[in-house]
Design an enzyme around this catalytic site. Structure first.
Site, PDB file in Angstrom:
ATOM      1  N   THR A 124       0.814  -1.224   0.000  1.00 57.40           N
ATOM      2  CA  THR A 124       0.000   0.000   0.000  1.00 57.40           C
ATOM      3  C   THR A 124       0.843   1.268   0.000  1.00 57.40           C
ATOM      4  O   THR A 124       0.315   2.357   0.233  1.00 57.40           O
ATOM      5  CB  THR A 124      -0.924   0.014   1.232  1.00 57.40           C
ATOM      6  OG1 THR A 124      -0.136  -0.138   2.430  1.00 57.40           O
ATOM      7  CG2 THR A 124      -1.940  -1.116   1.174  1.00 57.40           C
ATOM      8  N   CYS A 126       5.248  -3.373 -10.444  1.00 54.93           N
ATOM      9  CA  CYS A 126       4.259  -3.992  -9.556  1.00 54.93           C
ATOM     10  C   CYS A 126       3.243  -4.697 -10.435  1.00 54.93           C
ATOM     11  O   CYS A 126       2.487  -4.054 -11.169  1.00 54.93           O
ATOM     12  CB  CYS A 126       3.564  -2.956  -8.681  1.00 54.93           C
ATOM     13  SG  CYS A 126       2.220  -3.660  -7.681  1.00 54.93           S
ATOM     14  N   MET A 151       2.876 -11.030  -4.664  1.00 60.47           N
ATOM     15  CA  MET A 151       3.101  -9.952  -5.617  1.00 60.47           C
ATOM     16  C   MET A 151       2.881 -10.496  -7.033  1.00 60.47           C
ATOM     17  O   MET A 151       3.290 -11.611  -7.343  1.00 60.47           O
ATOM     18  CB  MET A 151       4.525  -9.422  -5.490  1.00 60.47           C
ATOM     19  CG  MET A 151       4.902  -8.982  -4.064  1.00 60.47           C
ATOM     20  SD  MET A 151       5.341 -10.360  -2.970  1.00 60.47           S
ATOM     21  CE  MET A 151       7.027 -10.650  -3.472  1.00 60.47           C
TER      22      MET A 151
END
Length: 394
Positions: free
Chosen positions: A68, A104, A317
């Site tokens: 986050t 990401c 991830m």
């Protein structure tokens, strides 16, 4: 004494996969932040609320976890065959830096949706109803990602019944293709930076460990869970509440980074927290996920636990999932062996929040392994949109 008013910047707060981040259009950033450098880094740290010695991000948009503490910039692409350029910054929680060294994968999902929301995709390419194929140039690593985003009445469809372990509520499914996700040079050599599927890694304070080091999706160091005293069923608290365990895993990560040529000195790892990832693998066995759901051994092909920014990730991830799928497809890697060996085009792996399927197309050419694409499904939605406010820089 008078103090200047805050500045406000158009921004969108989005969830993508099992991560959240603050999204910006490049053109909306202050001029000094439209180019890489200290001004951009300072802005993103202030937006997130870092560095924060309290590790809480009370005075920012971050959530004090690696999942986050993220910012994203999108712009219309200047590359042929692409709709948008996507740049990702991982903001350190307790240190004053932004890591631009990797992608990401989770927020890649949101990048595709945001590109449509923000008017960055040619309207003629957006169907009234159906799937919009958004061609993304991932600028951090120089790779193509294709997002298949569902559209209803010309707008991104965000609601649906697709469930993703690690995300509380269902949403619409977005399929991601990571095209040519390895770091190879066209000959496949650098997908395995050491040239080996399996290495012996000398780790100070631990000794010699078998390791698979791969650069696909994101540079990742895989070790066997059993070799470091784990079962592969661990949950976040089992690792993150143990400072000694975190220190040992960081030592493995640093040793791997040195062998992979990502750093030249161990001290450099402090400013490269985002890459490489460190993960440990194990054969299937039953365990209780963090949600309380019981995962049976038959539900998975293998178990994987991975760390991000120094802490065990609550799920997985997206970029590390690409590395898992790629390594699983190549016989002889630790990931492949944990999954039972042999050739395979997809795996279902167990992570702390549940399970995830990832596919990869790998082939051997002239004695070198190559991966052409990796595929997985995620979801994304806007949580809030408007303006983010920050004090002006000094």
């Amino acid at each position: 004494m008078a103090f200047p008013a805050q500045i406000r910047i158009p921004a969108t707060y989005m969830r993508g996969g099992t991560s959240k981040g603050v999204f910006f259009r490049l053109e909306d950033l202050p001029p000094a932040c439209q180019v890489p450098g200290a001004a951009r880094d300072a802005l993103f740290m202030r937006v997130i609320g870092s560095p924060d010695p309290y590790a809480a991000h009370i005075d920012g948009m971050g959530g004090a976890t690696s999942s986050t503490s993220k910012c994203v910039i999108l712009s219309k692409s200047r590359r042929d065959g692409h709709d948008v350029d996507y740049l990702y910054g991982q903001v350190s929680i307790d240190k004053a830096f932004v890591d631009w060294s990797g992608n990401c994968g989770n927020l890649s999902t949101a990048a595709g949706a945001f590109a449509i929301h923000a008017g960055l995709v040619d309207p003629t390419r957006i169907p009234d109803n159906g799937v919009c194929v958004v061609r993304i140039w991932q600028a951090n690593i120089g790779k193509t990602i294709i997002a298949h985003v569902p559209v209803t009445d010309g707008q991104v469809q965000e609601t649906g019944d697709f469930e993703l372990d690690g995300v509380t509520f269902p949403a619409a499914e977005i399929v991601l293709e990571f095209v040519d996700p390895s770091d190879d040079d066209g000959e496949g050599a650098s997908m395995f930076p050491t040239g080996n599927l399996l290495d012996q890694l000398e780790v100070p304070g631990i000794g010699r460990l078998s390791a698979t080091m791969i650069s696909a999706g994101i540079p990742t160091v895989f070790v066997n869970a059993a070799d470091i005293g784990y079962s592969g069923t661990e949950l976040r608290e089992d690792i993150n509440n143990d400072p000694d365990a975190l220190a040992r895993l960081e030592a493995i990560r640093v040793a791997g980074a040195l062998r992979m040529g990502l750093i030249s000195d161990p001290a450099e790892a402090l400013t490269r927290q985002h890459t490489p990832k460190i993960a440990f693998v194990a054969p299937p066995q039953g365990y209780q996920a963090s949600s309380g759901r019981q995962i049976q051994a038959a539900d998975t092909d293998l178990l994987v636990r991975a760390l991000s920014m120094g802490k065990l990730h609550h799920a997985m991830m997206g970029t590390c999932a690409v590395a898992i799928g790629t390594a699983a497809a190549i016989p002889g890697t630790l990931v492949n062996l944990a999954a039972g060996g042999g050739e395979r085009s997809s795996v279902v792996f167990g992570h702390p929040s549940g399970t995830l399927r990832v596919g990869a197309e790998a082939r051997q050419q002239d004695g070198q392994w190559q991966v052409t694409r990796a595929i997985m499904s995620r979801s994304a939605r806007i949580l809030m949109e408007g303006w983010v406010r920050v004090p002006p820089s000094e």
